[in-house]
Enzyme design. Structure first.
Site, PDB file in Angstrom:
ATOM      1  N   TYR A 149      22.492  57.072  88.155  1.00 48.90           N
ATOM      2  CA  TYR A 149      23.321  56.973  86.956  1.00 48.90           C
ATOM      3  C   TYR A 149      22.533  57.391  85.711  1.00 48.90           C
ATOM      4  O   TYR A 149      23.020  58.169  84.879  1.00 48.90           O
ATOM      5  CB  TYR A 149      23.807  55.530  86.838  1.00 48.90           C
ATOM      6  N   LYS A 162      23.285  60.528  83.196  1.00 49.83           N
ATOM      7  CA  LYS A 162      23.578  60.281  81.786  1.00 49.83           C
ATOM      8  C   LYS A 162      22.589  60.979  80.864  1.00 49.83           C
ATOM      9  O   LYS A 162      22.961  61.469  79.787  1.00 49.83           O
ATOM     10  CB  LYS A 162      23.594  58.774  81.520  1.00 49.83           C
TER      11      LYS A 162
END
Length: 286
Positions: free
Chosen positions: A164, A168
């Protein structure tokens, strides 16, 4: 016409949480909103139409204008269909809020390639796919507004979120370049790292913190970034709990060597190389 009035804005992952707040806020301020949501679970499994349909119904009941779309951002055809929905229903596309996301958390030593790929495809590839589909229209009309959802996990790291966080952080790299390439076409590209109580964060942050993080506190900043008035570009903002703050990379003056240094020479200067006490805002030296 000012703000977002009569602007056509695509919001991905708008069937709940932050995306729902963005869509409702934009519509309440006069935007025409494409509410995109695949309708799957937090880990990306499954699909359905109820989430997007519910948000569209809420917007229309309040007097706003919106249309639902259920395509996946993770493939180019789905992303193209999302933008086609905007063009077919409202005749244009002026803004993209790339918000769709999933979680496949796990400590790095236990993370599978499948979990890595799944998160990249929705967050990073999803951002690319939808923005790339809208980009020719932005260039042609000499106007476009892009907001991607980064995360403090991408900016600073977080245990169990290597996939993640990497996705990002990649989105920040994307908007940095889009800001440069879009400048002469009046296209802005910015990122927000939202802090909000949603199904994505319900078991990650303590409840006493979540109680302070209403998603509706994030929406106004996102709305401004896709507005006619906004000219800021290539910037990252942390938004949550009523706080809106810009974050940026900094660099120090460093140490210059006249010849390739030895290991001991690097070691001797390392404290100065790493000292950020007098750092200034960074920029690309190329």
């Amino acid at each position: 016409m000012s703000g977002v009035e009569d602007k056509v804005v695509v919001v991905t992952g708008a069937g709940g949480g932050l995306g729902r707040s963005y869509a409702r806020f934009l519509a309440a301020n006069g935007a025409l909103v494409v509410v995109n949501d695949l309708g799957g679970a937090r880990d990306g499994s499954g699909a359905g139409t109820a989430a997007a349909d519910t948000v569209v119904s809420e917007i229309r009941a309040a007097g706003g204008r919106a249309v639902a779309n259920y395509d996946s951002v993770a493939d180019e055809q789905g992303a193209a269909a999302i933008i086609e929905t905007a063009l077919n229903e409202f005749g244009a596309v002026h803004g993209v809020i790339s918000n769709a996301g999933i979680l496949r958390d796990g400590a790095f030593h236990k993370m599978s390639g499948e979990s890595w790929d799944a998160v990249q495809k929705v967050h990073l590839y999803g951002g690319f796919n939808v923005i790339r589909a809208a980009w020719p229209h932005f260039r042609e009309q000499q106007f476009g507004r892009i907001v991607v959802a980064t995360s403090t996990s991408g900016l600073y790291g977080n245990f169990g979120q290597a996939n993640y966080g990497a996705a990002k952080a990649g989105l920040v790299g994307l908007i940095n370049t889009l800001a440069i390439e879009g400048a002469k076409y009046s296209i802005t590209a910015n990122a927000i790292a939202p802090l909000a109580a949603t199904r994505m964060t319900e078991d990650i942050a303590p409840q006493e913190l979540l109680d302070k993080l209403n998603p509706e506190l994030v929406a106004p900043a996102v709305g401004y970034l896709v507005s006619q008035e906004n000219t800021d570009t290539g910037s990252v903002f942390v938004v949550g709990g009523g706080l809106v703050q810009r974050v940026a990379q900094f660099q120090n003056s460093g140490v210059t060597f006249s010849a390739p240094p030895s290991l001991s020479e690097i070691a001797a200067q390392w404290s100065q190389i790493s000292d950020m006490s007098e750092a200034t805002l960074g920029s690309n030296p190329v």
